[in-house]
Design a protein around this motif. Structure first.
Motif, PDB file in Angstrom:
ATOM      1  N   LYS A 638      10.453  34.597   8.384  1.00 11.69           N
ATOM      2  CA  LYS A 638      10.263  35.532   9.499  1.00 11.69           C
ATOM      3  C   LYS A 638       9.798  34.803  10.751  1.00 11.69           C
ATOM      4  O   LYS A 638      10.261  35.107  11.868  1.00 11.69           O
ATOM      5  CB  LYS A 638       9.251  36.614   9.102  1.00 11.69           C
ATOM      6  N   SER A 639       8.885  33.857  10.589  1.00 16.97           N
ATOM      7  CA  SER A 639       8.419  33.081  11.742  1.00 16.97           C
ATOM      8  C   SER A 639       9.556  32.262  12.333  1.00 16.97           C
ATOM      9  O   SER A 639       9.714  32.182  13.563  1.00 16.97           O
ATOM     10  CB  SER A 639       7.270  32.160  11.322  1.00 16.97           C
ATOM     11  N   PHE A 640      10.356  31.654  11.455  1.00 12.89           N
ATOM     12  CA  PHE A 640      11.500  30.873  11.939  1.00 12.89           C
ATOM     13  C   PHE A 640      12.484  31.772  12.681  1.00 12.89           C
ATOM     14  O   PHE A 640      13.007  31.395  13.744  1.00 12.89           O
ATOM     15  CB  PHE A 640      12.190  30.206  10.751  1.00 12.89           C
ATOM     16  N   LEU A 641      12.744  32.966  12.122  1.00 11.76           N
ATOM     17  CA  LEU A 641      13.680  33.886  12.767  1.00 11.76           C
ATOM     18  C   LEU A 641      13.144  34.349  14.120  1.00 11.76           C
ATOM     19  O   LEU A 641      13.906  34.450  15.102  1.00 11.76           O
ATOM     20  CB  LEU A 641      13.926  35.090  11.852  1.00 11.76           C
ATOM     21  N   ALA A 642      11.824  34.624  14.201  1.00 13.92           N
ATOM     22  CA  ALA A 642      11.236  35.040  15.473  1.00 13.92           C
ATOM     23  C   ALA A 642      11.341  33.936  16.521  1.00 13.92           C
ATOM     24  O   ALA A 642      11.682  34.188  17.689  1.00 13.92           O
ATOM     25  CB  ALA A 642       9.778  35.442  15.271  1.00 13.92           C
ATOM     26  N   LEU A 644      13.558  31.578  16.484  1.00 15.51           N
ATOM     27  CA  LEU A 644      14.973  31.403  16.804  1.00 15.51           C
ATOM     28  C   LEU A 644      15.436  32.416  17.840  1.00 15.51           C
ATOM     29  O   LEU A 644      16.195  32.093  18.760  1.00 15.51           O
ATOM     30  CB  LEU A 644      15.799  31.529  15.519  1.00 15.51           C
ATOM     31  N   LEU A 645      14.967  33.654  17.718  1.00 10.78           N
ATOM     32  CA  LEU A 645      15.370  34.698  18.665  1.00 10.78           C
ATOM     33  C   LEU A 645      14.798  34.459  20.053  1.00 10.78           C
ATOM     34  O   LEU A 645      15.325  34.985  21.055  1.00 10.78           O
ATOM     35  CB  LEU A 645      14.922  36.075  18.139  1.00 10.78           C
ATOM     36  N   GLN A 646      13.717  33.678  20.119  1.00 10.80           N
ATOM     37  CA  GLN A 646      13.133  33.359  21.420  1.00 10.80           C
ATOM     38  C   GLN A 646      13.718  32.104  22.050  1.00 10.80           C
ATOM     39  O   GLN A 646      13.387  31.759  23.174  1.00 10.80           O
ATOM     40  CB  GLN A 646      11.611  33.194  21.275  1.00 10.80           C
ATOM     41  N   ASN A 647      14.594  31.429  21.318  1.00  5.38           N
ATOM     42  CA  ASN A 647      15.238  30.242  21.864  1.00  5.38           C
ATOM     43  C   ASN A 647      16.085  30.606  23.083  1.00  5.38           C
ATOM     44  O   ASN A 647      16.742  31.652  23.111  1.00  5.38           O
ATOM     45  CB  ASN A 647      16.112  29.591  20.778  1.00  5.38           C
ATOM     46  N   LYS A 648      16.087  29.749  24.097  1.00  7.05           N
ATOM     47  CA  LYS A 648      16.765  30.078  25.354  1.00  7.05           C
ATOM     48  C   LYS A 648      18.280  30.225  25.159  1.00  7.05           C
ATOM     49  O   LYS A 648      18.925  31.058  25.821  1.00  7.05           O
ATOM     50  CB  LYS A 648      16.467  29.028  26.399  1.00  7.05           C
ATOM     51  N   ASN A 649      18.859  29.440  24.268  1.00  2.85           N
ATOM     52  CA  ASN A 649      20.301  29.556  24.024  1.00  2.85           C
ATOM     53  C   ASN A 649      20.639  30.881  23.361  1.00  2.85           C
ATOM     54  O   ASN A 649      21.636  31.526  23.695  1.00  2.85           O
ATOM     55  CB  ASN A 649      20.777  28.395  23.155  1.00  2.85           C
ATOM     56  N   VAL A 650      19.772  31.301  22.408  1.00  2.00           N
ATOM     57  CA  VAL A 650      19.998  32.588  21.749  1.00  2.00           C
ATOM     58  C   VAL A 650      19.811  33.734  22.737  1.00  2.00           C
ATOM     59  O   VAL A 650      20.572  34.708  22.738  1.00  2.00           O
ATOM     60  CB  VAL A 650      19.048  32.740  20.546  1.00  2.00           C
ATOM     61  N   VAL A 651      18.782  33.613  23.578  1.00  4.32           N
ATOM     62  CA  VAL A 651      18.559  34.646  24.599  1.00  4.32           C
ATOM     63  C   VAL A 651      19.742  34.734  25.537  1.00  4.32           C
ATOM     64  O   VAL A 651      20.175  35.830  25.935  1.00  4.32           O
ATOM     65  CB  VAL A 651      17.256  34.341  25.371  1.00  4.32           C
ATOM     66  N   ALA A 652      20.319  33.597  25.912  1.00  5.12           N
ATOM     67  CA  ALA A 652      21.487  33.598  26.797  1.00  5.12           C
ATOM     68  C   ALA A 652      22.679  34.260  26.134  1.00  5.12           C
ATOM     69  O   ALA A 652      23.427  35.014  26.780  1.00  5.12           O
ATOM     70  CB  ALA A 652      21.822  32.156  27.190  1.00  5.12           C
ATOM     71  N   ILE A 653      22.861  34.003  24.841  1.00  7.70           N
ATOM     72  CA  ILE A 653      23.979  34.629  24.115  1.00  7.70           C
ATOM     73  C   ILE A 653      23.789  36.133  24.048  1.00  7.70           C
ATOM     74  O   ILE A 653      24.738  36.918  24.249  1.00  7.70           O
ATOM     75  CB  ILE A 653      24.100  34.016  22.713  1.00  7.70           C
TER      76      ILE A 653
END
Length: 734
Positions: A638-642, A644-653
């Motif tokens: 869950k921490s890894f997923l959280a 990951l969702l805050q990563n700038k590339n994921v946010v851009a997608i």
């Protein structure tokens, strides 16, 4: 993926798991420690605990079984001396428990060899069956434990696998010989119907009838079939001898009751040889049935006699009298049991004990076996019904019938049929998966079913193995810390140090975890059964010195499980070390404790040197008690997923128009509205129900119980059960 690749990777995984078990597996049975590891320590280090079974009066434990393992001390001592001479290690740098783990490695590798032999034999029936067998062997918690156990029942399992492998190969060549018989008869009919002449006789003079060769007048194909027939019968006879010989070693050196597992095969062979079947003359001359019966009888009798004679001779040297230990075991457990003696005095269990135990050790694999019982009449791939019955089905059901009916039950009694359980489950798996398809037809559903079986069995097996090691591995870790302690009397290493143990005497991992000047002592622990005593330590460290000790009838031992206070220290005054758990004691029964709840010492004369978490079985409950629940790993995910969702590339997608379009409900409105679904969750539908006062009260109470748990443990509260631990501690006198 080709089957060869699957078998290769499964074999590598099998070796890795067995070696992992050798170094990390627990000691699940105190009988293994006191009846086998302690006498083995006596054979190699000349001291150890002695049980009443090693009294010459009773002699129901075999020294022959332990001697091969004792020989491992020589290569270890050579390596140790070489390293000391070279200066790589100082004297005594290699701890004594190194021999313990070396023996376990030898057990694991021997067990792996037997598993590979059986898997190789099963490829004749089906390569898929062989792969499932290997997989179930790898991930079965019961097999994981049996593979590293120094128990005669585990030894019987090892040689039982070799015997079963030979039985399968026997049937391979037996069925092949029957195929040759049919082909020979077919070839003879072709020759009779043909107008072609037979192979001409090149000899000018006619051969006298009395000296005529059996191959005279045969065609080339018939001569070739005769040669193959003779070779197949020779190989068949060889595997019969190997099957009987392996069973004799496993039974007479290991556990005599395991001999019953070969009985269905012997009965099958006897009946098949007695059945009169007319064969063509050349084949009848090769396969003389009466001669085969005599040879088989002689081979079986010779194997049994030689193994029994060697065991009787070696045990006679140690007990200083002629004795047949397997016979003594049968007499004690079956023929001479009374209310005061016999296995039942050590406890009785209900019939469901083995069902629960086998379910824990095999999980869904054992359920497959139970489901497959009604399918006893079906043939198994290339092996016919009667062959499959003799090879693994009948022995398994006979074993269940015998031991389920016995009042005294123990987990290790099921060891000899563990391989039969996995074979039966593998056969069921192959048959069940083919309901969904085959590699050629409906491949998607076929591979989906295989993936489902693989995922479920591997997950349950791994989680159970991790749970057992995590919950019960404390004694091995704690005693390693004890073995690393400096001597209490550094100026005089010959003074004996007393390592005392209380209520956890049955979790003692053996004297291999003690230094050469340390001895295990019992203090009052409330137990009122027969505790082990001590072997008389020989003055001369040699084989003659050992024999001078083993044939002594020492006082204080009995076969009635009666308490002997002479084997127990009355207090801690003479103890240099103390091992116990940090649980409340029963002072009325004389129990003592020096450990607080956190594992620290409550007595100023003692210092805690190591504490390890060990499961509290009385307080633990639910599914979490049975298998490892990866709550920590889920939190990490869950921490890894959280993150990951805050990563700038994921946010851009996620902010891109394409992603917004794909996640917009309006995009799929046409598809969703094309098949309107009747809404069943209208509030008016359940309104009368929720207005009921009893329903509202029940709902309020249940929700209150859910939310009254502290927020820190909300995740654990939602899981089915919980594990509680206590401390398994070692303290040193200061």
């Amino acid at each position: 993926m080709p089957s060869l690749d699957v078998s290769f990777f499964l074999t590598i995984a099998l070796v890795a798991v067995r070696l992992y078990g050798a170094f990390n597996g627990i000691l699940s049975d105190c009988d293994e420690v006191y009846n086998y590891w302690e006498p083995l320590n006596f054979l190699t280090r000349f001291f150890g605990k002695k049980t009443w079974e090693y009294q010459p009066e009773y002699a129901i434990r075999s020294w022959t079984y332990l001697l091969p393992y004792a020989l491992l001390k020589y290569p270890l001592s050579w390596i140790q001396k070489s390293l000391e001479i070279s200066g790589a290690l100082s004297k005594g740098a290699i701890p004594a428990y190194t021999f313990f783990y070396l023996t376990r490695v030898a057990l694991a590798l021997s067990f792996t060899f037997a598993e590979c032999c059986l898997a190789d034999a099963l490829t004749y029936i089906s390569s898929e069956l062989s792969s499932w067998f290997l997989l179930y062997q790898i991930i079965s918690p019961g097999v994981f434990q049996a593979s590293i156990s120094l128990l005669p029942s585990s030894f019987a399992l090892l040689f039982g696998m070799l015997s079963t492998a030979s039985i399968v190969k026997y049937f391979r060549f037996d069925l092949f010989s029957h195929k040759i018989e049919r082909d020979f008869i077919s070839e003879s009919k072709v020759i009779e119907d043909s107008t072609e002449p037979s192979i001409p006789d090149t000899n000018n003079e006619a051969t006298p009838p009395s000296k005529a060769s059996p191959s005279q007048g045969l065609s080339s194909p018939q001569m070739f079939l005769c040669a193959m027939y003779k070779g197949s019968l020779s190989r068949r006879d060889k595997f019969f001898a190997l099957a009987v010989g392996s069973a004799a070693i496993g039974g007479l050196i290991g556990w005599p009751f395991a001999l019953v597992l070969t009985a269905p095969f012997v009965v099958y062979v006897t009946i098949s040889l007695l059945i009169v079947k007319k064969l063509p003359e050349p084949l009848a001359a090769i396969n003389r049935r009466k001669w085969s019966i005599f040879i088989y009888f002689l081979a079986g009798l010779s194997c049994t006699y030689m193994v029994g004679w060697i065991g009787c001779l070696i045990d006679g040297l140690f007990y200083l009298k002629s004795t047949l230990v397997p016979l003594n075991i049968v007499l004690y457990n079956v023929l001479r049991t009374t209310k005061e003696t016999g296995p039942s005095i050590f406890g009785v269990e209900p019939t469901g004990y083995y069902l629960l135990n086998l379910f824990l050790n095999f999980h869904v694999i054992f359920l497959m076996v139970l489901v497959d019982i009604p399918g006893i009449g079906s043939s198994d791939f290339k092996m016919g019904f009667w062959q499959g019955l003799a090879a693994y089905r009948a022995p398994l059901y006979i074993w269940f019938a015998i031991f389920f009916s016995q009042p005294h039950k123990e987990e290790r009694f099921m060891y000899p049929v563990y391989h039969l359980i996995t074979i039966s489950a593998a056969v069921f798996t192959c048959k069940f998966i083919r309901i969904f398809g085959t590699p050629d037809k409906r491949r998607f559903f076929y591979h989906l079913a295989r993936l489902a079986f693989f995922s479920v069995t591997v997950a349950l097996g791994v989680l159970r193995i991790i749970s057992v090691i995590q919950n019960y591995g404390a004694p091995l870790s704690a005693f390693k810390a004890l073995a690393a302690q400096p001597p209490v009397h550094p100026d005089n290493s010959t003074i004996l140090e007393n390592v005392c143990i209380g209520r956890e005497w049955y979790h003692y991992p053996s004297s291999f975890f003690l230094q050469s000047n340390q001895r295990l002592r019992y203090v009052e622990n409330g137990f009122r059964g027969m505790l082990p005593g001590d072997f008389v330590e020989p003055s001369i460290h040699s084989l003659d010195g050992l024999r001078n000790s083993t044939y002594l009838d020492q006082e204080g031992f009995n076969n009635k499980n009666e308490y002997n206070p002479d084997f127990v220290y009355p207090n801690l005054d003479s103890c240099d070390y103390y091992i116990d758990i940090n649980m409340p004691v029963d002072s009325e029964s004389g129990e003592v404790s020096i450990f607080e709840k956190d594992g620290s010492s409550s007595n100023g004369n003692w210092q805690t040197i190591r504490c390890e978490n060990m499961i509290d079985p009385d307080r633990s409950y639910g599914l979490a008690k049975l298998i490892y629940l990866p709550t920590t790993e889920i939190q990490y995910f869950k921490s890894f997923l959280a993150n990951l969702l805050q990563n700038k590339n994921v946010v851009a997608i996620k902010g891109s128009p394409l992603y917004q379009k794909l996640t917009d409900r309006e995009t799929y409105k046409l598809l969703l509205d094309s098949k309107p679904v009747k809404k069943l969750s209208e509030p008016e539908t359940y309104k009368p129900l929720f207005e009921n006062e009893q329903v509202q009260k029940l709902y309020t109470e249940s929700m209150a119980r859910v939310f009254e748990v502290d927020s820190k443990y909300q995740l654990a509260a939602k899981l089915p059960g919980k594990v509680f631990y206590h401390k398994f501690c070692v303290a040193r006198r200061i």
